[in-house]
Design an enzyme around this catalytic site. Structure first.
Site, mmCIF file in Angstrom:
data_model
loop_
_atom_site.group_PDB
_atom_site.id
_atom_site.type_symbol
_atom_site.label_atom_id
_atom_site.label_comp_id
_atom_site.label_asym_id
_atom_site.label_seq_id
_atom_site.Cartn_x
_atom_site.Cartn_y
_atom_site.Cartn_z
ATOM 1 N N CYS A 133 -82.110 38.989 -40.805
ATOM 2 C CA CYS A 133 -81.073 39.998 -40.992
ATOM 3 C C CYS A 133 -81.584 41.249 -41.692
ATOM 4 O O CYS A 133 -82.083 41.199 -42.821
ATOM 5 C CB CYS A 133 -79.905 39.419 -41.795
ATOM 6 N N ARG A 162 -79.158 43.031 -45.133
ATOM 7 C CA ARG A 162 -78.954 42.244 -46.351
ATOM 8 C C ARG A 162 -78.742 43.041 -47.641
ATOM 9 O O ARG A 162 -78.400 42.466 -48.671
ATOM 10 C CB ARG A 162 -80.110 41.257 -46.544
ATOM 11 N N TRP A 181 -71.145 44.633 -39.428
ATOM 12 C CA TRP A 181 -70.922 45.622 -38.370
ATOM 13 C C TRP A 181 -72.173 45.646 -37.502
ATOM 14 O O TRP A 181 -73.179 45.022 -37.829
ATOM 15 C CB TRP A 181 -70.608 47.006 -38.963
ATOM 16 N N GLU A 227 -78.245 46.932 -30.885
ATOM 17 C CA GLU A 227 -77.806 45.628 -30.364
ATOM 18 C C GLU A 227 -76.979 45.818 -29.090
ATOM 19 O O GLU A 227 -77.116 45.059 -28.116
ATOM 20 C CB GLU A 227 -76.949 44.900 -31.387
HETATM 21 C C1 HEM Z 1 -73.142 44.364 -42.691
HETATM 22 C C2 HEM Z 1 -73.800 44.698 -41.603
HETATM 23 C C3 HEM Z 1 -74.847 43.846 -40.951
HETATM 24 C C4 HEM Z 1 -75.757 44.327 -40.066
HETATM 25 C C5 HEM Z 1 -75.906 45.782 -39.598
HETATM 26 C C6 HEM Z 1 -76.571 43.221 -39.644
HETATM 27 C C7 HEM Z 1 -77.576 43.320 -38.687
HETATM 28 C C8 HEM Z 1 -78.198 42.245 -38.105
HETATM 29 C C9 HEM Z 1 -79.003 42.311 -36.918
HETATM 30 C C10 HEM Z 1 -79.283 43.576 -36.104
HETATM 31 C C11 HEM Z 1 -79.440 41.061 -36.657
HETATM 32 C C12 HEM Z 1 -80.329 40.627 -35.482
HETATM 33 C C13 HEM Z 1 -79.362 40.183 -34.384
HETATM 34 C C14 HEM Z 1 -80.040 40.056 -33.020
HETATM 35 O O1 HEM Z 1 -81.151 40.613 -32.880
HETATM 36 O O2 HEM Z 1 -79.441 39.428 -32.142
HETATM 37 C C15 HEM Z 1 -78.917 40.195 -37.691
HETATM 38 C C16 HEM Z 1 -79.180 38.845 -37.760
HETATM 39 C C17 HEM Z 1 -78.539 37.991 -38.653
HETATM 40 N N1 HEM Z 1 -77.608 38.358 -39.616
HETATM 41 FE FE1 HEM Z 1 -77.074 40.236 -40.136
HETATM 42 N N2 HEM Z 1 -76.179 42.068 -40.284
HETATM 43 C C18 HEM Z 1 -75.110 42.406 -41.082
HETATM 44 C C19 HEM Z 1 -74.357 41.523 -41.851
HETATM 45 C C20 HEM Z 1 -74.546 40.146 -41.882
HETATM 46 C C21 HEM Z 1 -73.677 39.220 -42.591
HETATM 47 C C22 HEM Z 1 -72.401 39.605 -43.349
HETATM 48 C C23 HEM Z 1 -74.212 37.985 -42.431
HETATM 49 C C24 HEM Z 1 -73.737 36.648 -42.954
HETATM 50 C C25 HEM Z 1 -72.927 36.524 -44.009
HETATM 51 C C26 HEM Z 1 -75.408 38.132 -41.604
HETATM 52 C C27 HEM Z 1 -76.241 37.087 -41.230
HETATM 53 C C28 HEM Z 1 -77.204 37.193 -40.234
HETATM 54 C C29 HEM Z 1 -77.908 36.046 -39.674
HETATM 55 C C30 HEM Z 1 -77.749 34.571 -40.098
HETATM 56 C C31 HEM Z 1 -78.754 36.546 -38.675
HETATM 57 C C32 HEM Z 1 -79.723 35.744 -37.768
HETATM 58 C C33 HEM Z 1 -78.944 35.228 -36.562
HETATM 59 C C34 HEM Z 1 -79.789 34.343 -35.641
HETATM 60 O O3 HEM Z 1 -80.779 33.746 -36.146
HETATM 61 O O4 HEM Z 1 -79.443 34.240 -34.426
HETATM 62 N N3 HEM Z 1 -75.596 39.457 -41.299
HETATM 63 N N4 HEM Z 1 -78.171 40.946 -38.571
HETATM 64 N N1 UGT Z 2 -74.586 42.927 -36.400
HETATM 65 C C1 UGT Z 2 -74.672 41.600 -36.212
HETATM 66 N N2 UGT Z 2 -75.538 41.126 -35.335
HETATM 67 C C2 UGT Z 2 -75.862 39.807 -35.144
HETATM 68 C C3 UGT Z 2 -76.107 38.949 -36.213
HETATM 69 C C4 UGT Z 2 -76.433 37.610 -35.955
HETATM 70 C C5 UGT Z 2 -76.544 37.144 -34.647
HETATM 71 C C6 UGT Z 2 -76.287 38.023 -33.601
HETATM 72 C C7 UGT Z 2 -76.341 37.528 -32.202
HETATM 73 O O1 UGT Z 2 -77.497 36.746 -32.023
HETATM 74 C C8 UGT Z 2 -77.643 36.344 -30.688
HETATM 75 C C9 UGT Z 2 -78.669 35.287 -30.602
HETATM 76 C C10 UGT Z 2 -79.978 36.032 -30.477
HETATM 77 N N3 UGT Z 2 -79.625 37.419 -30.228
HETATM 78 C C11 UGT Z 2 -78.188 37.481 -29.904
HETATM 79 C C12 UGT Z 2 -75.965 39.331 -33.824
HETATM 80 C C13 UGT Z 2 -73.810 40.688 -36.973
HETATM 81 C C14 UGT Z 2 -73.033 39.641 -36.536
HETATM 82 C C15 UGT Z 2 -72.375 38.982 -37.597
HETATM 83 C C16 UGT Z 2 -72.653 39.513 -38.823
HETATM 84 S S1 UGT Z 2 -73.671 40.829 -38.651
#
Ligand code: HEM
Ligand code: UGT
Length: 363
Positions: A66, A69, A238, A243
């Site tokens: 993420c 963070r 958000w 994405e």
């Molecule tokens: C507040 C704005 C946030 C933004 C802009 C953001 C952005 C992202 C992005 C761009 C990814 C990669 C997703 C992908 O490539 O498919 C990601 C992954 C992730 N985010 Fe964040 N995030 C945010 C908030 C959060 C929150 C609130 C949580 C949990 C409480 C969170 C937990 C995670 C987790 C667990 C992943 C990995 C998901 C996976 O392994 O498939 N994120 N985030």
């Molecule tokens: N912006 C985000 N993006 C993502 C965060 C976590 C996971 C994903 C979707 O993951 C899928 C599995 C691998 N790529 C697409 C998107 C958030 C979703 C919920 C909190 S922040």
């Protein structure tokens, strides 16, 4: 207590909770005695509301993939461990969507349902995200909508759901409580904020009639805190524009829109060397940023997001904590080398509390 693996995880989390919140050492040890007793008697223990709140924030802070963070400590947590009927879970999910959306000024939120019990999961959510578009496989093999949703769409149709068949039909929610059959219900339109994707300088682009939902709410991951597993814990933030623009609309296995976008800009798509694909991705990023801003929906561009992540790294260092990360996910899919992330390495050790993948409810 060593015979209980859960105790070690509990002790490690509880000690981190007490120390990071500057609470008394003596109280910490008392709490651990209480937990040891509960584990001896019931094989598990129950988090206090404060422990649950902090555990969820730590899980976000520990999410190596993420980029968002920096804001870990402002996570909103809804403790819905009381919800055990379909009606109660449905209401909690609709409340999450409404609170998180907040008219477009998105609030990062997680709703936590009852944890796994020894024999079964009290609540499970079938959906990958609470809000997502259906995917319909046509007779000729082509797909209308989001190809990633074909299995879920067919599952919903088998349960009696009927979509309108457009490329942007919002899927129903499907939940399971206890041992009941899957329970399906539509999200009333008034809960869904969507953004029509238009380009600031090119009307022809607007005829592609693209749209996307404002709030990404991941609902298929498991939250683990101090050895307790919460298999239903939907969380949202958000979007980062890439994405939607560089993946959801661009991937050939998703909406596959690069060529139509390039043609709307009259680019020569016969030669790679004209960079038509790269230009199309950038025009999609521009359109998504423009449209979300115009709609008053929170979003972050990949440059600002990377800068915020750098600030997160600095703040963690100042607190004496090591930042862990998964470089392969942290770099954005557009101009990755224009961010500091690309030029440094990250330790991908997985700390707990955290969010984990779990077995899909679909297969
Ligand atoms: C507040 C704005 C946030 C933004 C802009 C953001 C952005 C992202 C992005 C761009 C990814 C990669 C997703 C992908 O490539 O498919 C990601 C992954 C992730 N985010 Fe964040 N995030 C945010 C908030 C959060 C929150 C609130 C949580 C949990 C409480 C969170 C937990 C995670 C987790 C667990 C992943 C990995 C998901 C996976 O392994 O498939 N994120 N985030
Ligand atoms: N912006 C985000 N993006 C993502 C965060 C976590 C996971 C994903 C979707 O993951 C899928 C599995 C691998 N790529 C697409 C998107 C958030 C979703 C919920 C909190 S922040």
């Amino acid at each position: 207590m060593t015979e209980h693996p859960i105790y070690q995880k509990a002790a490690s989390f509880i000690r981190q909770f007490y120390s990071e919140n500057h609470l008394s050492e003596a109280d910490c040890e008392d709490r651990l005695l209480e937990i040891a007793k509960s584990i001896r008697e019931h094989g598990t223990y129950e988090h206090t509301s404060d422990e649950l709140l902090y555990g969820a924030k730590l899980a976000w802070r520990n999410s190596n993939r993420c980029i968002g963070r920096l804001f870990w400590n402002s996570l909103n947590v809804f403790d819905r461990r009381d919800a055990v009927t379909e009606e109660e879970v449905k209401e909690a999910l609709l409340e999450h969507i409404e609170y998180a959306t907040n008219g477009g000024k998105i609030r990062s939120t997680v709703t936590i349902f009852k944890p796994s019990q020894k024999t079964h999961d009290p609540v499970r959510i079938y959906n990958h995200q609470l809000i997502r578009y259906a995917g319909y496989k046509q007779e000729d093999g082509s797909i209308t909508g989001d190809p990633h949703s074909v299995d879920m769409t067919e599952f919903c149709i088998a349960l009696g759901w009927q979509g309108r068949g457009t490329p942007f039909d919002i899927l129903p929610l499907v939940i399971q409580v206890g041992q009941n059959d899957p329970y399906l219900f539509d999200i009333p339109d008034r809960y869904i904020k969507e953004v029509q994707i238009t380009h600031p300088d090119n009307q022809l682009f607007n005829e592609l009639d693209l749209r996307w939902y404002a709030v990404p709410i991941i609902s298929e991951m498991k939250l683990e805190i101090g050895g307790v597993e919460y298999p239903a814990s939907p969380f949202n933030g958000w979007y980062m524009e890439t994405e939607i623009a560089a993946r959801n609309f661009a991937d050939e296995s998703r909406y596959n829109m690069l060529r139509p976008v390039a043609e709307a800009f009259n680019l020569n798509t016969q030669l790679h060397s004209t960079m038509w694909k790269d230009r199309a991705v950038l025009e999609l990023c521009t359109a998504v940023m423009h449209s979300f801003k115009q709609a008053g929906a929170s979003i972050v561009d990949h440059h600002s997001a990377s800068q915020q992540f750098e600030l997160f790294e600095q703040k963690e260092k100042a607190e004496g904590r090591e930042v862990t990360g998964d470089w392969t996910w942290l770099i954005p899919p557009v101009s990755p080398a224009s961010t500091h992330i690309f030029h440094q390495q990250y330790d991908n050790t997985w700390k707990s509390p955290n969010f984990f993948y779990q077995k899909s409810m679909l297969n």
